[in-house]
Write an enzyme that holds these catalytic residues in place. Structure first.
Site, PDB file in Angstrom:
ATOM      1  N   ASP A 139      14.231  11.020  65.456  1.00 47.54           N
ATOM      2  CA  ASP A 139      14.303  12.458  65.237  1.00 47.54           C
ATOM      3  C   ASP A 139      12.990  13.130  65.614  1.00 47.54           C
ATOM      4  N   CYS A 174      34.259  25.867  61.597  1.00 52.09           N
ATOM      5  CA  CYS A 174      32.870  26.345  61.442  1.00 52.09           C
ATOM      6  C   CYS A 174      32.893  27.721  60.797  1.00 52.09           C
ATOM      7  N   CYS A 211      36.456  16.607  60.467  1.00 48.49           N
ATOM      8  CA  CYS A 211      36.718  15.815  61.674  1.00 48.49           C
ATOM      9  C   CYS A 211      37.533  14.565  61.327  1.00 48.49           C
ATOM     10  N   CYS A 239      24.564  29.143  63.825  1.00 48.02           N
ATOM     11  CA  CYS A 239      24.689  27.865  63.100  1.00 48.02           C
ATOM     12  C   CYS A 239      23.882  27.907  61.794  1.00 48.02           C
ATOM     13  N   CYS A 244      31.568  21.162  60.132  1.00 49.05           N
ATOM     14  CA  CYS A 244      32.208  20.733  61.386  1.00 49.05           C
ATOM     15  C   CYS A 244      32.387  19.226  61.427  1.00 49.05           C
ATOM     16  N   CYS A 258      37.855  12.655  71.435  1.00 51.39           N
ATOM     17  CA  CYS A 258      38.437  13.768  70.658  1.00 51.39           C
ATOM     18  C   CYS A 258      39.894  14.010  71.055  1.00 51.39           C
ATOM     19  N   CYS A 267      42.447  16.993  69.798  1.00 57.74           N
ATOM     20  CA  CYS A 267      41.936  17.585  68.551  1.00 57.74           C
ATOM     21  C   CYS A 267      40.884  18.648  68.852  1.00 57.74           C
TER      22      CYS A 267
HETATM   23  C1  B12 Z   1      17.746  21.072  67.663  1.00 58.55           C
HETATM   24  C2  B12 Z   1      18.599  20.205  66.764  1.00 58.55           C
HETATM   25  C3  B12 Z   1      19.512  20.836  65.940  1.00 58.55           C
HETATM   26  C4  B12 Z   1      19.782  22.323  66.017  1.00 58.55           C
HETATM   27  C5  B12 Z   1      20.704  22.606  67.236  1.00 58.55           C
HETATM   28  C6  B12 Z   1      21.876  21.629  67.341  1.00 58.55           C
HETATM   29  C7  B12 Z   1      22.415  21.466  68.744  1.00 58.55           C
HETATM   30  N1  B12 Z   1      23.680  21.104  68.815  1.00 58.55           N
HETATM   31  O1  B12 Z   1      21.727  21.634  69.734  1.00 58.55           O
HETATM   32  C8  B12 Z   1      20.391  22.615  64.630  1.00 58.55           C
HETATM   33  C9  B12 Z   1      19.256  22.986  63.688  1.00 58.55           C
HETATM   34  C10 B12 Z   1      21.440  23.700  64.599  1.00 58.55           C
HETATM   35  C11 B12 Z   1      20.907  21.233  64.285  1.00 58.55           C
HETATM   36  C12 B12 Z   1      21.934  21.022  63.384  1.00 58.55           C
HETATM   37  C13 B12 Z   1      22.424  19.768  63.076  1.00 58.55           C
HETATM   38  N2  B12 Z   1      21.872  18.586  63.410  1.00 58.55           N
HETATM   39 CO1  B12 Z   1      20.426  18.421  64.676  1.00 58.55          CO
HETATM   40  N3  B12 Z   1      19.093  18.061  65.939  1.00 58.55           N
HETATM   41  C14 B12 Z   1      18.454  18.815  66.759  1.00 58.55           C
HETATM   42  C15 B12 Z   1      17.515  17.987  67.631  1.00 58.55           C
HETATM   43  C16 B12 Z   1      16.087  18.132  67.107  1.00 58.55           C
HETATM   44  C17 B12 Z   1      17.584  18.333  69.115  1.00 58.55           C
HETATM   45  C18 B12 Z   1      19.013  18.530  69.642  1.00 58.55           C
HETATM   46  C19 B12 Z   1      19.008  18.994  71.082  1.00 58.55           C
HETATM   47  O2  B12 Z   1      18.174  18.595  71.866  1.00 58.55           O
HETATM   48  N4  B12 Z   1      19.932  19.871  71.433  1.00 58.55           N
HETATM   49  C20 B12 Z   1      19.979  20.370  72.753  1.00 58.55           C
HETATM   50  C21 B12 Z   1      21.364  20.389  73.280  1.00 58.55           C
HETATM   51  C22 B12 Z   1      21.273  20.738  74.770  1.00 58.55           C
HETATM   52  O3  B12 Z   1      21.902  19.084  73.131  1.00 58.55           O
HETATM   53  P1  B12 Z   1      23.366  18.829  72.590  1.00 58.55           P
HETATM   54  O4  B12 Z   1      23.741  19.822  71.602  1.00 58.55           O
HETATM   55  O5  B12 Z   1      23.388  17.396  72.175  1.00 58.55           O
HETATM   56  O6  B12 Z   1      24.175  19.075  73.923  1.00 58.55           O
HETATM   57  C23 B12 Z   1      24.844  18.083  74.647  1.00 58.55           C
HETATM   58  C24 B12 Z   1      26.349  18.316  74.700  1.00 58.55           C
HETATM   59  O7  B12 Z   1      26.599  19.684  74.905  1.00 58.55           O
HETATM   60  C25 B12 Z   1      26.720  17.466  75.901  1.00 58.55           C
HETATM   61  N5  B12 Z   1      27.730  18.027  76.727  1.00 58.55           N
HETATM   62  C26 B12 Z   1      27.566  18.521  77.950  1.00 58.55           C
HETATM   63  N6  B12 Z   1      28.746  18.914  78.447  1.00 58.55           N
HETATM   64  C27 B12 Z   1      29.674  18.661  77.506  1.00 58.55           C
HETATM   65  C28 B12 Z   1      31.050  18.874  77.510  1.00 58.55           C
HETATM   66  C29 B12 Z   1      31.812  18.509  76.395  1.00 58.55           C
HETATM   67  C30 B12 Z   1      33.274  18.721  76.421  1.00 58.55           C
HETATM   68  C31 B12 Z   1      31.161  17.945  75.248  1.00 58.55           C
HETATM   69  C32 B12 Z   1      31.963  17.594  74.030  1.00 58.55           C
HETATM   70  C33 B12 Z   1      29.751  17.735  75.263  1.00 58.55           C
HETATM   71  C34 B12 Z   1      29.043  18.097  76.406  1.00 58.55           C
HETATM   72  O8  B12 Z   1      25.538  17.353  76.703  1.00 58.55           O
HETATM   73  C35 B12 Z   1      24.476  18.128  76.126  1.00 58.55           C
HETATM   74  C36 B12 Z   1      23.152  17.560  76.502  1.00 58.55           C
HETATM   75  O9  B12 Z   1      22.969  16.222  76.144  1.00 58.55           O
HETATM   76  C37 B12 Z   1      18.096  16.544  67.407  1.00 58.55           C
HETATM   77  C38 B12 Z   1      17.028  15.436  67.360  1.00 58.55           C
HETATM   78  C39 B12 Z   1      16.542  15.095  68.722  1.00 58.55           C
HETATM   79  N7  B12 Z   1      15.256  14.918  68.866  1.00 58.55           N
HETATM   80  O10 B12 Z   1      17.324  14.984  69.646  1.00 58.55           O
HETATM   81  C40 B12 Z   1      18.837  16.647  66.057  1.00 58.55           C
HETATM   82  C41 B12 Z   1      20.195  15.957  65.955  1.00 58.55           C
HETATM   83  C42 B12 Z   1      21.015  16.308  67.168  1.00 58.55           C
HETATM   84  N8  B12 Z   1      20.775  16.591  64.790  1.00 58.55           N
HETATM   85  C43 B12 Z   1      21.454  15.807  64.028  1.00 58.55           C
HETATM   86  C44 B12 Z   1      22.151  16.222  62.879  1.00 58.55           C
HETATM   87  C45 B12 Z   1      22.582  15.138  61.902  1.00 58.55           C
HETATM   88  C46 B12 Z   1      22.421  17.580  62.671  1.00 58.55           C
HETATM   89  C47 B12 Z   1      23.364  18.199  61.624  1.00 58.55           C
HETATM   90  C48 B12 Z   1      24.631  17.386  61.371  1.00 58.55           C
HETATM   91  C49 B12 Z   1      22.563  18.389  60.317  1.00 58.55           C
HETATM   92  C50 B12 Z   1      23.302  19.178  59.252  1.00 58.55           C
HETATM   93  N9  B12 Z   1      24.198  18.548  58.541  1.00 58.55           N
HETATM   94  O11 B12 Z   1      23.042  20.330  59.069  1.00 58.55           O
HETATM   95  C51 B12 Z   1      23.667  19.579  62.264  1.00 58.55           C
HETATM   96  C52 B12 Z   1      24.876  19.527  63.172  1.00 58.55           C
HETATM   97  C53 B12 Z   1      25.094  20.819  63.941  1.00 58.55           C
HETATM   98  C54 B12 Z   1      25.896  20.572  65.208  1.00 58.55           C
HETATM   99  N10 B12 Z   1      27.200  20.721  65.112  1.00 58.55           N
HETATM  100  O12 B12 Z   1      25.302  20.205  66.235  1.00 58.55           O
HETATM  101  C55 B12 Z   1      21.497  14.389  64.592  1.00 58.55           C
HETATM  102  C56 B12 Z   1      22.862  14.147  65.260  1.00 58.55           C
HETATM  103  C57 B12 Z   1      23.464  12.802  64.975  1.00 58.55           C
HETATM  104  C58 B12 Z   1      24.789  12.649  65.664  1.00 58.55           C
HETATM  105  N11 B12 Z   1      25.599  11.749  65.146  1.00 58.55           N
HETATM  106  O13 B12 Z   1      25.121  13.311  66.612  1.00 58.55           O
HETATM  107  C59 B12 Z   1      20.255  14.428  65.572  1.00 58.55           C
HETATM  108  C60 B12 Z   1      20.401  13.555  66.806  1.00 58.55           C
HETATM  109  C61 B12 Z   1      19.042  14.015  64.740  1.00 58.55           C
HETATM  110  C62 B12 Z   1      18.898  12.504  64.670  1.00 58.55           C
HETATM  111  N12 B12 Z   1      17.875  11.945  65.290  1.00 58.55           N
HETATM  112  O14 B12 Z   1      19.718  11.834  64.083  1.00 58.55           O
HETATM  113  N13 B12 Z   1      20.270  20.266  64.981  1.00 58.55           N
HETATM  114  S1  SF4 Z   2      37.158  17.561  64.715  1.00 57.28           S
HETATM  115 FE1  SF4 Z   2      36.146  15.666  65.457  1.00 57.28          FE
HETATM  116  S2  SF4 Z   2      37.685  14.654  66.744  1.00 57.28           S
HETATM  117 FE2  SF4 Z   2      38.349  16.773  66.436  1.00 57.28          FE
HETATM  118  S3  SF4 Z   2      37.478  17.864  68.200  1.00 57.28           S
HETATM  119 FE3  SF4 Z   2      36.007  18.060  66.569  1.00 57.28          FE
HETATM  120  S4  SF4 Z   2      34.584  16.380  66.897  1.00 57.28           S
HETATM  121 FE4  SF4 Z   2      36.412  15.901  68.100  1.00 57.28          FE
HETATM  122  S1  SF4 Z   3      26.657  22.826  61.150  1.00 56.23           S
HETATM  123 FE1  SF4 Z   3      28.628  22.902  62.237  1.00 56.23          FE
HETATM  124  S2  SF4 Z   3      30.021  23.982  60.815  1.00 56.23           S
HETATM  125 FE2  SF4 Z   3      27.963  24.349  60.074  1.00 56.23          FE
HETATM  126  S3  SF4 Z   3      27.435  26.322  60.979  1.00 56.23           S
HETATM  127 FE3  SF4 Z   3      26.610  24.707  62.365  1.00 56.23          FE
HETATM  128  S4  SF4 Z   3      28.227  24.370  63.882  1.00 56.23           S
HETATM  129 FE4  SF4 Z   3      29.134  25.513  62.167  1.00 56.23          FE
END
Ligand code: B12
Ligand code: SF4
Ligand code: SF4
Length: 386
Positions: free
Chosen positions: A150, A214, A263, A230, A259, A204, A207
């Site tokens: 992280d 959210c 799931c 978020c 979210c 997925c 689904c």
């Molecule tokens: C910034 C950050 C956040 C931000 C932004 C989240 C985000 N989605 O970007 C905030 C503060 C909102 C956040 C919240 C949470 N986070 Co956070 N966060 C981070 C952090 C520091 C960086 C993430 C990042 O670089 N995002 C940038 C974007 C570009 O990346 P991405 O969202 O993964 O995007 C990818 C997808 O879009 C994918 N993609 C591309 N095209 C497509 C097409 C389709 C169809 C799909 C499905 C995907 C896809 O490719 C993209 C690039 O890789 C990481 C730790 C780290 N150093 O990586 C933890 C991390 C992602 N977080 C984590 C967690 C646990 C959470 C929360 C669950 C915590 C909570 N309960 O509140 C929530 C979940 C919110 C969510 N639904 O994402 C975990 C995720 C574990 C996992 N199993 O995935 C991480 C990895 C921390 C860790 N080391 O464990 N987080």
């Molecule tokens: S609820 Fe879970 S299985 Fe369904 S679309 Fe979302 S991430 Fe995928």
């Molecule tokens: S953690 Fe997931 S459900 Fe909660 S506000 Fe962010 S995207 Fe929505």
């Protein structure tokens, strides 16, 4: 003071006898699993072009809302070679946080502030300890290795996807087949040449349950989170909490799980007992009466902007407005204290909470602070049901 582990320092150069290949990988993998990691995989230590593109796209599309993390230096957080010269592999390890809620203290007190699952226990600390054991082995075998858990220097989800550990859910989390998404992710970047995994196909299918679940509509596209909406980010962001999303926040004070809790694969995987005592909720009033030092210690593991406890207190005040009982003296006397707090940000959120609880009589409508005046112009209606 404990003696430093000699293998925790990287050798200057990689030993010519350092092992590589599938057999060596099996040995490292076993060390990780024995150390408590659910699973491990290997990704190439190359620039992660998709993540790099996505980080820039999010910045350009105004979805970042002041977050720094991996967004601060996208070229750095997507290039493992910057962190270790000669890097060949990224060993990715994940730790499950799907554990039962065994907290017994505080929970009888109302209002209760809800903590998201990933923060119930110090999972990142355990994750790092496990990864360090893998890195120690690599170094003692003559390799160089750096651990990230992280850390803003690495895009963890993309590494996990490339390492074949899980697929990207529409909720943006990495899901493990048969185990859902309650996992934290970390890695060891190393000079060892190990067998690379193949990324998994989408799991997925049809689904899309997480998207309407959210509370703020923050999943704006499959796998794309808008940090302007978020709750997980809004709870960490310093400053006035966006008024538009305060009611949706409900009783959360750190993180949001909605979210993931809806799931199906994550639900089906269930939770298991843990020997660790979890902290899933807090007594909001008690926390609002803590001094800075005690409050800081109570949330030591959380990300808090500049460790300024104002932002935790702000979250607690919104909780009071959303779930506090206006007939409870404990709640109302706390609110009175905060309506006179020296920090304008906290008075502003106390004003909001007081209006929600139907206690406008407690509000000073002549407060000269611009943040409070802004609140006074947008007072919320009495909470439904009161
Ligand atoms: C910034 C950050 C956040 C931000 C932004 C989240 C985000 N989605 O970007 C905030 C503060 C909102 C956040 C919240 C949470 N986070 Co956070 N966060 C981070 C952090 C520091 C960086 C993430 C990042 O670089 N995002 C940038 C974007 C570009 O990346 P991405 O969202 O993964 O995007 C990818 C997808 O879009 C994918 N993609 C591309 N095209 C497509 C097409 C389709 C169809 C799909 C499905 C995907 C896809 O490719 C993209 C690039 O890789 C990481 C730790 C780290 N150093 O990586 C933890 C991390 C992602 N977080 C984590 C967690 C646990 C959470 C929360 C669950 C915590 C909570 N309960 O509140 C929530 C979940 C919110 C969510 N639904 O994402 C975990 C995720 C574990 C996992 N199993 O995935 C991480 C990895 C921390 C860790 N080391 O464990 N987080
Ligand atoms: S609820 Fe879970 S299985 Fe369904 S679309 Fe979302 S991430 Fe995928
Ligand atoms: S953690 Fe997931 S459900 Fe909660 S506000 Fe962010 S995207 Fe929505």
């Amino acid at each position: 003071m404990p003696l430093a582990n000699p293998s925790s320092r990287n050798p200057k150069t990689v030993s010519p006898d350092a092992p590589h290949g599938p057999e060596y990988w099996e040995k490292l993998r076993t060390i990780g699993v024995d150390a408590g990691l659910h699973t491990l995989g290997v990704a190439p230590a190359e620039v992660m072009h998709r993540a790099l593109g996505q980080l820039h796209e999010r910045i350009d599309n105004d979805l970042v809302n002041g977050m720094k993390f991996t967004f601060l230096r996208p070229e750095r957080s997507t290039n493992p070679a910057i962190h270790l010269e000669g890097a060949k592999s990224i060993i990715v390890g994940v730790r499950s946080y799907a554990i039962d809620d065994n907290q017994t203290s505080e929970l009888s007190q109302s209002p209760l502030g809800k903590i998201a699952r990933y923060a119930w226990v110090d999972h990142y600390g355990f994750l790092k300890d496990s990864l360090n054991l893998v890195a120690d082995q690599l170094r003692s075998d003559g390799h160089r290795a750096v651990v990230f858990a992280d850390d803003n220097a690495m895009v963890d989800r993309e590494t996990a996807w490339l390492a074949g550990i899980g697929w990207y859910g529409k909720n943006a989390n990495i899901l493990l087949p048969g185990h859902g998404s309650f996992f934290v992710i970390g890695c060891v970047v190393t000079t060892a040449d190990l067998p690379m995994a193949t990324p998994l196909e989408d799991g997925c299918g049809a689904c899309s349950r997480c998207i309407p679940a959210c509370p703020t509509g923050a999943i704006v596209e499959n796998g794309v989170i808008d940090a302007n909406k978020c709750l997980s980010w809004l709870l960490q962001k310093p400053g006035i909490f966006d008024r538009e999303h305060r009611i949706a926040l409900h009783d959360r004070i750190y993180g949001c799980d909605d979210c993931q809790t809806v799931c199906p694969p994550t639900r089906r995987a269930g939770t298991t007992e843990s020997s660790e005592l979890v902290q899933s909720g807090v007594d909001v009033v008690a926390w609002l009466h803590m001094d800075d030092v005690t409050l800081n210690e109570s949330c030591q593991r959380w990300y808090v902007h500049q460790r300024d406890m104002t932002w935790i207190r702000r979250n607690l005040l919104i909780n009071i407005g959303n779930v506090g009982d206006p007939t409870d003296d404990r709640v109302m006397s706390t609110l009175r204290t905060y309506l006179q707090h020296p920090r304008g940000e906290l008075r502003a959120h106390a004003v909001w909470a007081a209006a929600r609880l139907g206690a406008r009589n407690l509000i000073d409508f002549n407060d000269p602070d611009p943040m409070v005046r802004e609140e006074l112009l947008h007072l919320p209606a009495l909470r439904t049901g009161l």
